[in-house]
Design an enzyme around this catalytic site. Structure first.
Site, PDB file in Angstrom:
ATOM      1  N   GLU A 168       0.725  -1.205  -0.176  1.00 48.18           N
ATOM      2  CA  GLU A 168       0.047  -0.059   0.074  1.00 48.18           C
ATOM      3  C   GLU A 168       0.815   1.325  -0.007  1.00 48.18           C
ATOM      4  O   GLU A 168       0.749   1.923   0.856  1.00 48.18           O
ATOM      5  CB  GLU A 168      -1.015   0.140   1.212  1.00 48.18           C
ATOM      6  CG  GLU A 168      -1.911  -1.246   0.992  1.00 48.18           C
ATOM      7  CD  GLU A 168      -2.951  -1.323   2.127  1.00 48.18           C
ATOM      8  OE1 GLU A 168      -2.991  -0.193   3.104  1.00 48.18           O
ATOM      9  OE2 GLU A 168      -3.958  -2.130   2.180  1.00 48.18           O
ATOM     10  N   GLU A 353      -5.895  -8.450   0.045  1.00 49.22           N
ATOM     11  CA  GLU A 353      -6.426  -7.927   1.196  1.00 49.22           C
ATOM     12  C   GLU A 353      -7.866  -7.798   0.879  1.00 49.22           C
ATOM     13  O   GLU A 353      -8.286  -6.852   0.102  1.00 49.22           O
ATOM     14  CB  GLU A 353      -6.009  -6.855   2.148  1.00 49.22           C
ATOM     15  CG  GLU A 353      -4.749  -7.127   2.762  1.00 49.22           C
ATOM     16  CD  GLU A 353      -3.996  -5.817   3.496  1.00 49.22           C
ATOM     17  OE1 GLU A 353      -4.769  -5.078   3.880  1.00 49.22           O
ATOM     18  OE2 GLU A 353      -2.931  -6.011   3.441  1.00 49.22           O
TER      19      GLU A 353
HETATM   20  O1  IFM Z   1      -4.929  -3.521   8.817  1.00 45.73           O
HETATM   21  C1  IFM Z   1      -4.779  -2.911   7.677  1.00 45.73           C
HETATM   22  C2  IFM Z   1      -3.252  -3.261   6.895  1.00 45.73           C
HETATM   23  O2  IFM Z   1      -2.163  -3.368   7.597  1.00 45.73           O
HETATM   24  C3  IFM Z   1      -3.360  -2.691   5.641  1.00 45.73           C
HETATM   25  N1  IFM Z   1      -4.503  -2.839   4.686  1.00 45.73           N
HETATM   26  C4  IFM Z   1      -5.680  -2.297   5.363  1.00 45.73           C
HETATM   27  C5  IFM Z   1      -5.855  -3.133   6.568  1.00 45.73           C
HETATM   28  C6  IFM Z   1      -7.306  -2.700   7.400  1.00 45.73           C
HETATM   29  O3  IFM Z   1      -6.958  -1.272   7.628  1.00 45.73           O
END
Ligand code: IFM
Length: 443
Positions: A168, A353
């Site tokens: 990210e 994710e």
């Molecule tokens: O917990 C985070 C993760 O570390 C990175 N992506 C988003 C998730 C939820 O906010």
């Protein structure tokens, strides 16, 4: 409560996984870990709910074996995890044998359970010694990250099936240096512009090191939001477009086309590092897959008189998670189709994710989380539709295996498919874990 899908609804090589990140679960007080910018950010009142940090987290450092058993017993194919830079290099530059030994044991443990290891090299834990030198704003960060990559890959690369450089970049750069919401907590457009570029330079340098070492199946993980205008007003459409440019198009454009979106670059140019154009060819070098993290949509409104970017996000009317993120599975479908159309073509995509913070009942017993089951079901359904419509999606990983340290929200927001009692560290599979276990069983 069960899902409306099973493994059989997907191509036979489609992979389901569960994801975690080092700082969020390991516990930095275990083993020899140098300070990171998250420790110091969390130490400033007001930055993190209850001023909580990652010192203990889920004590995964000692409990990793049982945690990996959970991944295996949930019938997942892949375990996505990250290595912690200040555990591997406590001062940011010198390799710690103890740190690498830990990841060596972990890598063996993943493989021993028949799971496919998917490593992320950077999930936000910049060593303080490097943060002191400017961290992501320093143009040397590419070299620092390349050396760290070398250390990790040299030790555990032989067992990794997939490696992502960075998780990210929008959070690493914009959220952390312009919005001030994550470590190092800056609100500085010049620092932000530099971080927006250097994070991609670091990706490129890391790729070079891994390619030279013969490491296979390399990618990067971007987060995407489905950004929409809050109203029909043309100014709000511009506001949504600006947000989309900073959040979505900046990174996808640089990696895919070797160019930053002109509408955003024109505002950031005065703050960009000198000669940044020379890095664009390396930044857009080939990757083998792209990771997509998707959670929500966002609505944007123009704010007259505000300095660029003159927009703000406003609440929408859709059902929301405990974090007040709107639940919008159609946005995931849209992101996957858009990526193929405008950016990555047939490059394999993994949804690395997806998940939600829930209002799960208390700290004891079996945990019922029907809202999370419905969330996963709807989003996996969106992935299925995207595949049916031609998107090259090859995997879907749930965020997260465990309730864990949710950054500026501390331990307040629970994303796990397995409940963690932070007093006892007891793990209790939730309904969503059972739903995956059933849907993913191989007959
Ligand atoms: O917990 C985070 C993760 O570390 C990175 N992506 C988003 C998730 C939820 O906010």
């Amino acid at each position: 409560m069960a899902f409306n899908f099973t493994r059989a609804d997907f191509p036979s090589d489609f992979q389901f996984g569960a994801a975690t990140a080092a700082y969020q679960i390991e516990g930095t007080s275990f083993g020899r870990v140098g300070s990171s910018h998250w420790d110091t950010f969390a130490a400033v009142p007001g930055n993190v709910v209850n001023a909580e940090d990652g010192r203990v987290a889920c004590d995964h450092y000692h409990r990793w074996g049982a945690d990996l058993d959970l991944v295996r017993d949930g019938n997942f194919d892949v375990y996505r995890f990250s290595t912690m830079w200040p555990r591997v290099m406590p001062d940011g530059r010198t390799v710690s044998a103890e740190g690498l030994d830990f990841y060596d044991r972990l890598a063996d443990g993943i493989v021993a359970r028949g799971l496919s290891p998917s490593l992320t090299l950077y999930h936000w834990d910049m060593p303080s010694a490097l943060a002191d030198k400017g961290g992501w704003t320093n143009s040397d960060v590419g070299k620092w990250f390349a050396d760290y990559t070398q250390a990790v890959i040299g030790r555990i690369g032989d067992r990794m099936d997939a490696v992502a450089t960075i998780n990210e970049p929008w959070c690493v750069a914009w959220l952390s240096h312009f919005l001030g919401g994550h470590a190092p907590g800056l609100r500085d457009v010049r620092a932000a512009a530099r971080a927006m570029h250097h994070v991609l330079v670091a990706h490129a340098r890391s790729m070079e090191v891994m390619r030279a070492a013969g490491q296979k199946n390399l990618g990067i993980v971007l987060n995407f939001e489905h950004s929409q205008a809050a109203s029909d007003a043309p100014e709000d459409a511009v506001a949504a477009r600006v947000y989309d440019g900073i959040y979505n198009r900046w990174f996808a454009g640089a990696l895919s086309h070797g160019a930053y979106p002109e509408d955003i670059l024109s505002a950031l140019t005065p703050h960009m590092p000198e000669g940044f154009e020379d890095d664009m060819a390396a930044i857009s070098g080939p990757i083998d897959w792209l990771g997509v993290n998707y959670y929500t949509r966002s609505l944007h409104q123009n704010v007259p008189g505000m300095a660029w970017p003159s927009e703000r996000a406003v609440p929408g009317e859709l059902p929301k998670t405990a974090q007040d993120w709107e639940i919008y599975p159609e946005g995931l479908y849209g992101v996957l189709m858009r990526l193929q159309r405008d950016f990555t073509g047939d490059l394999p995509i993994y949804v690395t994710e997806n998940g939600m913070a829930g209002r799960d009942p208390g700290d004891r017993g079996a945990v019922d989380d029907p809202a999370r089951v419905a969330y996963f079901d709807a989003h996996v359904g969106a992935v299925r539709r995207a595949i049916a419509d031609g998107a090259p999606v090859k995997g879907y990983f749930a965020w997260s295996l465990l309730d864990n340290y949710e950054w500026a929200f501390g331990y307040d927001k629970r994303f796990g498919i397995v409940h963690v009692d932070y007093e006892t560290q007891a793990r209790t599979p939730k309904g969503s874990y059972r739903a995956f276990q059933k849907a993913l069983a191989r007959s």
